[in-house]
Enzyme design. Structure first.
Site, mmCIF file in Angstrom:
data_model
loop_
_atom_site.group_PDB
_atom_site.id
_atom_site.type_symbol
_atom_site.label_atom_id
_atom_site.label_comp_id
_atom_site.label_asym_id
_atom_site.label_seq_id
_atom_site.Cartn_x
_atom_site.Cartn_y
_atom_site.Cartn_z
ATOM 1 N N LYS A 1 18.752 6.386 -6.504
ATOM 2 C CA LYS A 1 19.315 6.161 -7.834
ATOM 3 C C LYS A 1 20.113 7.381 -8.291
ATOM 4 C CE LYS A 1 16.456 3.687 -10.323
ATOM 5 N NZ LYS A 1 15.213 3.583 -11.107
ATOM 6 N N TYR B 1 13.991 -7.792 30.816
ATOM 7 C CA TYR B 1 14.069 -8.799 29.751
ATOM 8 C C TYR B 1 12.782 -8.850 28.944
ATOM 9 C CZ TYR B 1 11.059 -11.770 32.624
ATOM 10 O OH TYR B 1 10.001 -12.260 33.332
ATOM 11 N N MET C 1 8.061 1.750 -9.274
ATOM 12 C CA MET C 1 7.721 2.971 -10.008
ATOM 13 C C MET C 1 8.200 2.835 -11.438
ATOM 14 S SD MET C 1 8.349 5.828 -7.142
ATOM 15 C CE MET C 1 9.959 5.202 -6.764
ATOM 16 N N CYS D 1 6.280 -11.163 28.457
ATOM 17 C CA CYS D 1 6.247 -12.525 27.934
ATOM 18 C C CYS D 1 5.147 -12.741 26.911
ATOM 19 C CB CYS D 1 6.109 -13.528 29.074
ATOM 20 S SG CYS D 1 4.544 -13.370 29.959
ATOM 21 N N ARG E 1 13.987 8.411 -15.236
ATOM 22 C CA ARG E 1 14.026 7.321 -14.247
ATOM 23 C C ARG E 1 13.523 7.782 -12.896
ATOM 24 N NH1 ARG E 1 20.014 5.078 -14.318
ATOM 25 N NH2 ARG E 1 18.938 3.181 -13.652
ATOM 26 N N ARG F 1 23.390 0.058 -5.992
ATOM 27 C CA ARG F 1 22.632 0.217 -4.742
ATOM 28 C C ARG F 1 22.989 -0.942 -3.828
ATOM 29 N NH1 ARG F 1 16.961 -1.030 -7.666
ATOM 30 N NH2 ARG F 1 17.348 -3.194 -8.153
ATOM 31 N N ASN G 1 -0.379 -9.995 25.315
ATOM 32 C CA ASN G 1 -1.513 -10.460 24.491
ATOM 33 C C ASN G 1 -2.822 -10.090 25.179
ATOM 34 O OD1 ASN G 1 0.442 -11.639 22.946
ATOM 35 N ND2 ASN G 1 0.002 -13.729 23.594
ATOM 36 N N ASP G 2 -2.954 -10.511 26.433
ATOM 37 C CA ASP G 2 -4.172 -10.185 27.159
ATOM 38 C C ASP G 2 -4.272 -8.690 27.425
ATOM 39 O OD1 ASP G 2 -6.082 -12.249 27.763
ATOM 40 O OD2 ASP G 2 -4.448 -13.325 28.759
ATOM 41 N N GLY H 1 11.165 -1.978 -9.056
ATOM 42 C CA GLY H 1 10.039 -2.256 -9.940
ATOM 43 C C GLY H 1 8.726 -1.599 -9.537
ATOM 44 N N SER I 1 5.592 -9.530 34.992
ATOM 45 C CA SER I 1 5.830 -9.936 33.614
ATOM 46 C C SER I 1 4.609 -9.493 32.813
ATOM 47 C CB SER I 1 6.017 -11.450 33.532
ATOM 48 O OG SER I 1 6.205 -11.817 32.188
ATOM 49 N N ARG J 1 4.229 -20.303 35.189
ATOM 50 C CA ARG J 1 2.927 -19.689 35.435
ATOM 51 C C ARG J 1 1.949 -20.743 35.932
ATOM 52 N NH1 ARG J 1 -0.222 -17.087 30.485
ATOM 53 N NH2 ARG J 1 -0.515 -19.266 29.944
ATOM 54 N N HIS K 1 -5.005 -19.500 18.555
ATOM 55 C CA HIS K 1 -4.414 -20.673 19.196
ATOM 56 C C HIS K 1 -3.378 -21.330 18.290
ATOM 57 C CE1 HIS K 1 -4.307 -25.008 20.171
ATOM 58 N NE2 HIS K 1 -4.268 -24.548 21.403
HETATM 59 P P1 ADP Z 1 14.266 0.234 -12.163
HETATM 60 O O1 ADP Z 1 14.229 1.028 -10.927
HETATM 61 O O2 ADP Z 1 12.977 -0.425 -12.493
HETATM 62 O O3 ADP Z 1 15.453 -0.674 -12.230
HETATM 63 P P2 ADP Z 1 15.736 1.957 -13.929
HETATM 64 O O4 ADP Z 1 15.548 3.438 -13.903
HETATM 65 O O5 ADP Z 1 16.949 1.457 -13.248
HETATM 66 O O6 ADP Z 1 14.426 1.287 -13.360
HETATM 67 O O7 ADP Z 1 15.731 1.554 -15.455
HETATM 68 C C1 ADP Z 1 15.288 0.360 -15.989
HETATM 69 C C2 ADP Z 1 16.311 -0.213 -16.948
HETATM 70 O O8 ADP Z 1 16.678 0.706 -17.949
HETATM 71 C C3 ADP Z 1 17.581 -0.594 -16.228
HETATM 72 O O9 ADP Z 1 18.066 -1.801 -16.719
HETATM 73 C C4 ADP Z 1 18.523 0.530 -16.586
HETATM 74 O O10 ADP Z 1 19.844 0.105 -16.556
HETATM 75 C C5 ADP Z 1 18.068 0.918 -17.974
HETATM 76 N N1 ADP Z 1 18.359 2.318 -18.238
HETATM 77 C C6 ADP Z 1 17.910 3.381 -17.557
HETATM 78 N N2 ADP Z 1 18.409 4.521 -18.035
HETATM 79 C C7 ADP Z 1 19.224 4.175 -19.043
HETATM 80 C C8 ADP Z 1 20.057 4.923 -19.944
HETATM 81 N N3 ADP Z 1 20.160 6.236 -19.846
HETATM 82 N N4 ADP Z 1 20.743 4.241 -20.862
HETATM 83 C C9 ADP Z 1 20.632 2.888 -20.935
HETATM 84 N N5 ADP Z 1 19.873 2.148 -20.148
HETATM 85 C C10 ADP Z 1 19.178 2.782 -19.204
HETATM 86 MG MG MG Z 2 17.265 -0.191 -11.970
HETATM 87 MG MG MG Z 3 -2.706 -14.062 29.584
#
Ligand code: ADP
Ligand code: MG
Ligand code: MG
Length: 882
Positions: free
Chosen positions: A33, A862, A114, A842, A103, A351, A779-780, A112, A775, A629, A467
């Protein structure tokens, strides 16, 4: 990990116009990020300024029980000051406060997983100042209540639900349905109430000091690197724990200042189909979190009357320009976050966008056509596992209800049907044109006909190589095994899933790619293999050196395998042919025979059927090698176990039921996997192997007469001793040459062995002397190297993985240090003894990308896997070569 601060070490990097101190190349240090925000700043794309604290600080923090390296405090203070100058605001200034977000961001995105806290810097004083400066007290209060909730939950650990309840109560009292309709006075009350919640839960007031807020949030983000969900996400994706997260502190921009403000998320191409169209959602008068939280339903950014395109056309135009620039720059589909503050567009994140397998292939191919990337990059862009989604129907995650149970994803695909518990019922209902799902506590070879007609298979026990799992994968049939949340009650004809009851005839949907089980008929999306897919696979094939064959037991499987690009059959298991309804009783007569004559008589009946099967497989593989086999499983697997079935069999084949039961009991083995099976059968009952060889050679001659090019490879299973193979090789050659002489034909066939007993691997040089090919039956080999029973290991595998004793189930991904070492040793020593030795694999590992990579490194000729995994293995082999 510890380090004292050297003058050259810096922990904080600024970003903002016109240039940032970092960029996309510094992902390891700044997190994805932080690095990409810096990159956008460098590209001249508007991003709110800020600074990023490096992942090294996270490592230090973890190693020092939450402490920071010396000098970090001053460095942050300097950068905060720089930010104040740049924005013309001051952190904590009651008249003109600077607000920031804190952030998280690891090297690879972990959506989502962290934490992030927005609107830091607000307190009772600055909230008033912000309201006055913007002449919008409602907005200031809205930001404040968001801060208290996020800070309360993320930093102070107060359950979010408490804040949500307070918010819902305010909406109720004000008779509005959405947060943005709450007026300033209601928000003021809400803030008061939220602070009560904080006080009640923590015994302290919500901190008023902005610096305390800032450092509280920074520590919370670092801590969130080790939150249970982040830890399990890392484990799932194989991200190492030492990466750590960076922390970005960024000036806030506000999408919640009024109706000329908005926030949204967009993808530069359709992440589910890959179509080249700008795709996204947004909300007016909101902050970023709202779009994902789902309290308000966001609107499409384009194509409708309420879209951003229609409502703010100029800003939409800017957004389009930005996304096109980003996509050209990164040469990949981007997932972007944006906010519009009073007519200004700000980008907050970009990203590489997560995408389905379909989209991954389509985008890679389109981008080659657009000249953005080369074929090599395109091939690298698609993960082998992603291809599986293309080859099987799937459930659209958007349509999926909550699952009623979760098991192991044994064989991908998704299918709905009526629950049946027995083979008879499955065959009868399917015969009547119904779709059925076979539900068993586990399956055995007798269930094969039921499995064949079922659309999906669900078992409550068993692991990934049970199985049910192996057979289902071979059939390309959706299967979930080891679904411990269900209990099957055959007597009552029902199963229980976490408190719900499903009876014979009820409809369920099984998703083998995820292991999920749903009640009712959940719609699925069919797989389509199109021209785009073919082009993509042609590129992949160009890079790989490892060949890919298929494990296929029937002509139908062989046809399917060839369609998926198999370059031969690496394993044709003759026993699966034995289970078909028209022949199983002859197989049983053969097993139960007391004399060689009786056995031969039964075998004579089986011969033409086997010949037909082999001929079908040879025809499907015209011009390609086919490894067949000889019989492998312990014989009792072919016999019924239940009294009623034994009685029925006795009647059908005209013997005394009691005598039959005794005979079956005498075939019982204490440890059948280590018992009378594999080449041991061929040595005790040579006529079984002789008949099979005859069927193979006659079939080969017959199809060749019809113009098919055949390369039969006859494979002896479970060899551990050179003498075993020498003995059986002589038998095979004698019988094959006898048949050829009789037919006045010549066929180039080879005779080789599976390497699946550790002793065979250790004595590979001797065994190679009497073998044309090896071959690896991994598994075995895994079972015997670890001493882990394939069928029983699920009982303890989870505990081993949870305790960190094993990182992966060795039946899924090959164990590099033990089993892998045996494979390497046997390959090297076998080839040294016989340079022409052909070497393949195999086992189920043939379709596992990590195992394929290892086999490429070891230098196998192979790998062979189930037909549906052939494209996965082809791509994995290409990745290994790149
Ligand atoms: P996540 O990894 O969960 O997407 P983010 O760090 O991207 O977390 O932030 C969560 C939300 O908050 C995102 O929608 C992001 O665009 C918004 N956000 C983060 N920093 C700012 C900021 N400085 N101003 C406005 N919105 C922000
Ligand atoms: Mg984000
Ligand atoms: Mg076998």
């Amino acid at each position: 990990m510890t380090r004292a601060r050297k003058p050259s070490v810096r922990y904080v990097y600024h970003f903002g116009a016109p240039r940032a101190e970092g960029g996309a190349a510094m992902r390891d240090l700044l997190g994805g990020k932080g690095a990409d925000v810096a990159e956008m700043a460098n590209l001249g794309i508007p991003v709110p300024p800020g600074f990023t604290i490096t992942t090294e600080v996270c490592a230090y923090f973890m190693a020092h029980a939450g402490g920071y390296p010396e000098g970090l405090g001053e460095e942050v203070a300097e950068h905060l000051h720089r930010l104040e100058v740049e924005t013309g605001r001051r952190f904590g200034d009651p008249l003109n406060p600077l607000l920031v977000s804190v952030r998280s961001g690891a090297r690879a995105s972990m959506p989502g997983m962290m934490d992030t806290v927005l609107n830091l810097g607000l307190n009772d004083g600055t909230v008033r100042g912000l309201g006055e400066r913007t002449r919008n007290p409602r907005f200031a209060l809205d930001s404040y209540r968001r801060l208290i909730q996020m800070y309360g939950a993320v930093v102070l650990g107060v359950p979010s639900a408490q804040f949500e309840q307070a918010l819902a109560a305010r909406r109720g009292a004000a008779r509005v349905s959405a947060d943005h309709e709450l007026r300033a006075d209601a928000l003021e009350d809400l803030v008061r109430e939220q602070r009560e919640i904080v006080r009640a839960a923590t015994g302290a007031d919500f901190p008023q000091d902005p610096h305390q807020q800032l450092w509280g949030a920074i520590a919370a983000v670092f801590r969130s690197w080790n939150s249970p969900r982040a830890v399990s996400y890392r484990a799932m994706h194989g991200y190492p724990d030492h990466w750590g997260t960076a922390v970005s502190v960024q000036a806030m921009v506000f999408g919640n200042m009024g109706d000329d403000c908005a926030t949204g998320v967009a993808f530069t191409r359709d992440p589910s189909t890959g179509a080249k169209r700008f795709f996204g959602e947004y909300l007016v008068n909101a902050q970023g979190e709202d779009v994902v939280a789902g309290i308000r339903t966001p609107m499409a950014i384009n194509g409708t009357a309420e879209s951003l395109e229609a409502r703010m056309p100029a800003l939409y135009g800017q957004l389009v320009e930005v996304y096109e620039r980003l996509e050209r720059h990164y040469r990949d589909m981007q997932d972007i976050e944006f906010t519009i503050e009073s007519g200004h567009l700000w980008l907050l994140q970009t990203r590489g966008g997560k995408r389905t397998g379909h989209a991954a292939v389509r985008i890679a191919v389109d981008m080659v056509d657009e000249g953005l990337i080369d074929e090599r990059t395109a091939v690298k862009r698609v993960a082998p596992e992603q291809l599986e989604q293309l080859l099987h129907p799937t459930i659209d995650p958007a349509d999926a209800p909550a699952a009623v149970a979760q098991g192991l994803p044994a064989s991908p695909g998704a299918a709905s049907g009526r629950v049946v518990f027995t083979v008879e019922r499955a065959v009868a209902r399917a015969g009547a044109g119904e779709r059925v799902v076979l539900v068993r506590s586990e399956t055995s070879p007798e269930d094969i006909d039921g499995m064949r007609v079922a659309r999906a298979i669900l078992t409550s026990t068993g692991g990934m190589t049970s199985h049910a799992a192996v057979v289902a994968r071979g059939m390309g049939k959706c299967c979930v095994v080891g679904c411990t949340g269900i209990t099957v009650d055959y007597a009552a004809k029902e199963f229980h899933a976490n408190g719900r009851v499903f009876r014979d005839g009820d409809t369920i949907t099984v998703e083998g790619s995820t292991g999920k089980v749903y009640a009712g008929d959940v719609p699925t999306v069919e797989a389509t293999l199109d021209h785009t897919f073919d082009r993509f696979m042609t590129w992949a094939d160009r890079f790989r050196t490892l060949k890919v064959r298929a494990n296929a037991d029937t002509p139908e499987d062989a046809v399917q395998a060839r369609r998926f690009g198999a370059e031969g059959i690496g394993l044709c298991r003759t026993e699966h042919m034995f289970f078909q309804e028209d022949r199983i009783d002859w197989v049983r007569r053969m097993i139960l025979a007391d004399t060689r004559e009786a056995r031969l008589a039964a075998l004579e009946r089986i011969l033409p059927m086997q010949r037909e099967d082999f001929a079908g497989v040879f025809r499907a593989m015209d011009g390609l090698p086919v490894t067949i086999r000889l019989l492998d499983p312990p014989l009792h697997e072919f016999l019924p176990a239940q009294a009623a079935e034994i009685d029925a069999l006795a009647q059908r084949i005209g013997v005394d039921a009691h005598a039959l039961a005794l005979k079956i009991r005498s075939l019982h083995e204490f440890n059948p996997m280590l018992g009378h099976r594999g080449c041991r059968l061929g040595i005790t009952f040579p006529e079984i192997y002789e008949i099979q060889v005859r069927a193979i050679i006659e079939a080969a001659c017959a199809v060749r007469a019809g113009g098919t090019v055949v390369y039969p490879e006859i494979m002896v299973p479970l060899v551990g001793l050179r003498a075993e193979l020498a003995w059986l090789r002589a038998l095979v050659v004698r019988e094959a040459d006898r048949v050829l002489a009789l037919l006045r034909e010549r066929i180039d066939y080879t005779v080789g062995t599976m390497i699946e007993v550790p002793r065979a691997a250790l004595t590979a040089a001797e065994i190679a002397d009497v073998s044309d090919f090896f071959s690896f039956g991994t598994n075995d080999l895994t079972q015997m190297t670890f001493g882990f029973s394939r069928d029983d290991s699920p009982k303890f595998m989870r505990a081993y993985i949870d305790a960190g004793i094993l990182s992966r189930d060795p039946f899924e991904t090959i164990d590099v240090d033990g089993v892998g070492r045996l494979v390497r040793l046997a390959t090297e020593e076998g080839r040294r003894a016989k340079p022409s030795l052909k070497v393949g694999l195999c086992g189920e590992h043939g379709g596992d990308p990590a195992s394929v990579r290892l086999m490429h490194e070891i230098g196998l000729d192979y790998v062979s896997c189930s037909p549906y995994r052939v494209p996965v293995a082809r791509l994995a082999a290409a990745h290994a070569a790149l």
